[in-house]
Enzyme design. Structure first.
Site, PDB file in Angstrom:
ATOM      1  N   ASP A   1      -0.242   5.107   0.901  1.00 54.20           N
ATOM      2  CA  ASP A   1      -0.517   6.149   1.891  1.00 54.20           C
ATOM      3  C   ASP A   1      -0.523   5.575   3.303  1.00 54.20           C
ATOM      4  O   ASP A   1      -1.280   4.648   3.609  1.00 54.20           O
ATOM      5  CB  ASP A   1      -1.865   6.822   1.590  1.00 54.20           C
TER       6      ASP A   1
ATOM      7  N   ASP B   1       0.864  -1.165   0.000  1.00 53.78           N
ATOM      8  CA  ASP B   1       0.000   0.000   0.000  1.00 53.78           C
ATOM      9  C   ASP B   1       0.917   1.236   0.000  1.00 53.78           C
ATOM     10  O   ASP B   1       2.123   1.111   0.268  1.00 53.78           O
ATOM     11  CB  ASP B   1      -0.870  -0.035   1.264  1.00 53.78           C
TER      12      ASP B   1
HETATM   13 MG   LIG Z   1      -2.809   3.122   3.494  1.00 52.19          MG
END
Ligand SMILES: [Mg+2]
Length: 233
Positions: A17, A15
């Protein structure tokens, strides 16, 4: 890490962010400011239900939950402008640079799968172009036409896994790194292992679907996953 984790990982998906980049703070600050203009607050539980979603889906969740007198389009326009001004200063989180360079050096295929848009990614990567070039591919589900449903649906990780060279790895050979509850649910739905590095405020009830929960990527034990350790040359 519990001693009973045994996996033979061949591919790793990250992932972005709040996991690679310290950008969740930026979203939180901007969303809170926007919500407070309407005399409301942005509770952490609501943020938990937005993290990992595409921007348009997160906007709908917030507007519906708080009954804000604003359209999704207006929210996206105002919030997008505000976050873009801050993204260029985004920093890598602790341990991330070392881990990515290590996996790349050992030719472990790595990818990014994010709910972000490719436009936002470009700005977030302003000072990290060489770092992001180490990934085999980056899937931005915010505007990727193949990803119809965002996290917590498994689509984003399944499609990211299908884009590595050669055959799509079977899900139990894929390790996902996530910070969000919805992202972990997506990885679990895809049948993949998941290392979760959650926000310190997150209630542990939201971490149950993760294979392992860490305070920091720096605490990762690579050999538990069948991956080369940092001491391997
Ligand atoms: Mg995230």
């Amino acid at each position: 890490m519990s001693a009973n984790v045994k996996a033979n990982i061949t591919h790793v998906i990250f992932d972005m962010d709040g996991l690679l980049l310290d950008t969740e703070k930026i979203y939180e600050q901007v969303y809170r400011g926007l919500i407070e203009k309407y005399g409301k607050t942005y509770p952490f539980e609501l943020k938990v239900n937005c993290m990992g979603r595409k921007a348009s889906e997160a906007a709908k969740v917030i507007i519906d939950h708080l009954s804000l007198p604003i359209s999704i389009e207006e929210w996206l326009e105002v919030s997008q402008k505000a976050v873009l001004e801050k993204f260029a200063d985004a920093k890598l989180l602790p341990g991330v640079d070392k881990l990515i360079r290590h996996l790349h050096k050992h030719a472990i295929p790595i990818a990014v799968a994010t709910g972000s848009s490719s436009t936002n990614l470009k700005v977030k990567a302003t000072h990290h172009g060489e770092f992001f070039s180490l990934f085999h591919h980056i899937l931005c589900s915010g505007d990727d036409p193949e990803v119809k449903r965002g996290k917590p649906n498994p689509d984003i990780f399944q499609i990211a896994a299908s884009r590595f060279n050669g055959e799509t790895p079977s899900p139990e050979k894929v390790l996902v790194f996530e910070d969000s509850f919805l992202g972990v649910e997506a990885a679990k739905a895809a049948g993949m292992h998941c290392v979760m590095v959650p926000d310190t405020r997150l209630d542990r009830k939201y971490t149950k679907s993760a294979t392992v929960v860490l305070d920091s990527i720096e605490d990762l034990c690579l050999t538990d996953w069948g991956l080369p350790s940092f001491t391997d040359t």
